[in-house]
Design a protein around this motif. Structure first.
Motif, PDB file in Angstrom:
ATOM      1  N   ASP A   1       0.794  -1.071   0.001  1.00 10.38           N
ATOM      2  CA  ASP A   1       0.154  -0.217   0.356  1.00 10.38           C
ATOM      3  C   ASP A   1       0.943   1.255   0.010  1.00 10.38           C
ATOM      4  OD1 ASP A   1      -2.411  -1.235   0.193  1.00 10.38           O
ATOM      5  OD2 ASP A   1      -2.419  -1.323   2.051  1.00 10.38           O
TER       6      ASP A   1
ATOM      7  N   THR B   1       2.310  -2.343   4.515  1.00 17.47           N
ATOM      8  CA  THR B   1       1.255  -3.526   4.142  1.00 17.47           C
ATOM      9  C   THR B   1       1.557  -4.264   2.678  1.00 17.47           C
ATOM     10  OG1 THR B   1      -0.367  -2.196   5.426  1.00 17.47           O
ATOM     11  CG2 THR B   1      -1.204  -4.087   4.257  1.00 17.47           C
ATOM     12  N   ILE B   2       1.663  -5.641   2.946  1.00 21.26           N
ATOM     13  CA  ILE B   2       1.882  -6.293   1.604  1.00 21.26           C
ATOM     14  C   ILE B   2       0.471  -6.530   1.173  1.00 21.26           C
ATOM     15  CG2 ILE B   2       2.637  -8.364   0.579  1.00 21.26           C
ATOM     16  CD1 ILE B   2       4.696  -8.714   2.948  1.00 21.26           C
ATOM     17  N   LYS B   3       0.296  -6.180  -0.500  1.00 23.74           N
ATOM     18  CA  LYS B   3      -0.910  -6.523  -1.040  1.00 23.74           C
ATOM     19  C   LYS B   3      -0.883  -7.866  -1.342  1.00 23.74           C
ATOM     20  CE  LYS B   3      -1.443  -1.840  -2.796  1.00 23.74           C
ATOM     21  NZ  LYS B   3      -2.031  -1.214  -3.890  1.00 23.74           N
ATOM     22  N   PRO B   4      -2.330  -8.431  -1.604  1.00 25.33           N
ATOM     23  CA  PRO B   4      -2.419 -10.045  -1.718  1.00 25.33           C
ATOM     24  C   PRO B   4      -1.990 -10.208  -3.163  1.00 25.33           C
ATOM     25  CG  PRO B   4      -4.313  -9.035  -0.695  1.00 25.33           C
ATOM     26  CD  PRO B   4      -3.469  -7.798  -0.844  1.00 25.33           C
ATOM     27  N   LYS B   5      -1.783  -9.390  -4.029  1.00 31.34           N
ATOM     28  CA  LYS B   5      -1.579  -9.770  -5.406  1.00 31.34           C
ATOM     29  C   LYS B   5       0.102 -10.154  -5.513  1.00 31.34           C
ATOM     30  CE  LYS B   5      -0.648  -5.012  -7.077  1.00 31.34           C
ATOM     31  NZ  LYS B   5      -0.996  -4.010  -8.123  1.00 31.34           N
ATOM     32  N   SER B   6       0.623  -9.858  -4.338  1.00 31.79           N
ATOM     33  CA  SER B   6       2.259 -10.332  -4.123  1.00 31.79           C
ATOM     34  C   SER B   6       2.203 -11.866  -3.840  1.00 31.79           C
ATOM     35  CB  SER B   6       2.955  -9.687  -3.075  1.00 31.79           C
ATOM     36  OG  SER B   6       2.632  -8.133  -3.073  1.00 31.79           O
ATOM     37  N   GLU B   7       1.292 -12.305  -3.715  1.00 23.72           N
ATOM     38  CA  GLU B   7       1.628 -13.918  -3.425  1.00 23.72           C
ATOM     39  C   GLU B   7       2.357 -14.676  -4.389  1.00 23.72           C
ATOM     40  OE1 GLU B   7       1.676 -17.327  -1.324  1.00 23.72           O
ATOM     41  OE2 GLU B   7       1.318 -15.392  -0.613  1.00 23.72           O
ATOM     42  N   SER B   8       2.091 -14.623  -5.718  1.00 23.27           N
ATOM     43  CA  SER B   8       2.815 -15.411  -6.515  1.00 23.27           C
ATOM     44  C   SER B   8       4.304 -15.148  -6.694  1.00 23.27           C
ATOM     45  CB  SER B   8       2.187 -15.072  -8.031  1.00 23.27           C
ATOM     46  OG  SER B   8       2.524 -13.667  -8.632  1.00 23.27           O
TER      47      SER B   8
ATOM     48  N   TYR C   1       6.367 -12.299   6.343  1.00 19.82           N
ATOM     49  CA  TYR C   1       5.484 -13.058   5.345  1.00 19.82           C
ATOM     50  C   TYR C   1       6.412 -14.404   5.061  1.00 19.82           C
ATOM     51  CZ  TYR C   1       2.044 -13.441   1.909  1.00 19.82           C
ATOM     52  OH  TYR C   1       0.853 -13.848   0.952  1.00 19.82           O
TER      53      TYR C   1
ATOM     54  N   LYS D   1       3.871 -17.429   6.630  1.00 16.69           N
ATOM     55  CA  LYS D   1       2.966 -17.955   5.471  1.00 16.69           C
ATOM     56  C   LYS D   1       3.706 -18.961   4.541  1.00 16.69           C
ATOM     57  CE  LYS D   1      -0.145 -14.709   5.962  1.00 16.69           C
ATOM     58  NZ  LYS D   1      -1.413 -14.696   6.518  1.00 16.69           N
ATOM     59  N   HIS D   2       5.000 -19.016   4.910  1.00 10.34           N
ATOM     60  CA  HIS D   2       5.679 -20.287   3.593  1.00 10.34           C
ATOM     61  C   HIS D   2       6.609 -21.045   4.588  1.00 10.34           C
ATOM     62  CE1 HIS D   2       3.928 -18.950   0.091  1.00 10.34           C
ATOM     63  NE2 HIS D   2       3.970 -17.423   0.531  1.00 10.34           N
TER      64      HIS D   2
END
Length: 103
Positions: free
Chosen positions: A19, A24-31, A77, A81-82
C-alpha cells in the motif's frame, strides 16, 4: 531467480506490492512469494538478505524507516506464511540510497 543469484549474487524482484506509504503487503504479491519460497525450499543452504527500497518522495528518515519496515514485512511473510526459517532471511532497509530504478 537462482540463475541471477548464481551469476550476480542478487536478484531484483518487482512482484512484491505495498500500500502507498505503508508496509502492508498486497495480496497480489503472493505469486512472487510462492516463487521465493520454492527457491528457498529447493536450495536448503541458501540464505537471503531482503532489501527494502522506497522512492524519493518524503523525507530521508521516513523513507529509511519505511524501507526497513517493508523488508521486515517480507521476511515475516516468508516465515509465517511459507514456513521459511528465521535464520535464512534477514531484512535491510536502504530507502532511496540504493535505487533499483529512477523515480
Amino acid at each position: 531467480m537462482a540463475e541471477d543469484i548464481d551469476k550476480t549474487g542478487k536478484v531484483r524482484l518487482y512482484g512484491i506490492h505495498f500500500d502507498t506509504d505503508k508496509a502492508t503487503i498486497k495480496p497480489k504479491s503472493e505469486s512472487t512469494f510462492l516463487e521465493i519460497a520454492a527457491l528457498l525450499k529447493q536450495h536448503s543452504d541458501l540464505k537471503l538478505a531482503v532489501v527494502g527500497h522506497t522512492d524519493m518522495t518524503g523525507n530521508f528518515e521516513h523513507n529509511m524507516e519505511l524501507s526497513q519496515k517493508r523488508a521486515e514485512a517480507v521476511v515475516e511473510y516468508l516465515k509465517s506464511k511459507h514456513g521459511i526459517a528465521a535464520d535464512r532471511v534477514e531484512s535491510h532497509g536502504v530507502g532511496c540510497m540504493a535505487p533499483a530504478a529512477t523515480n
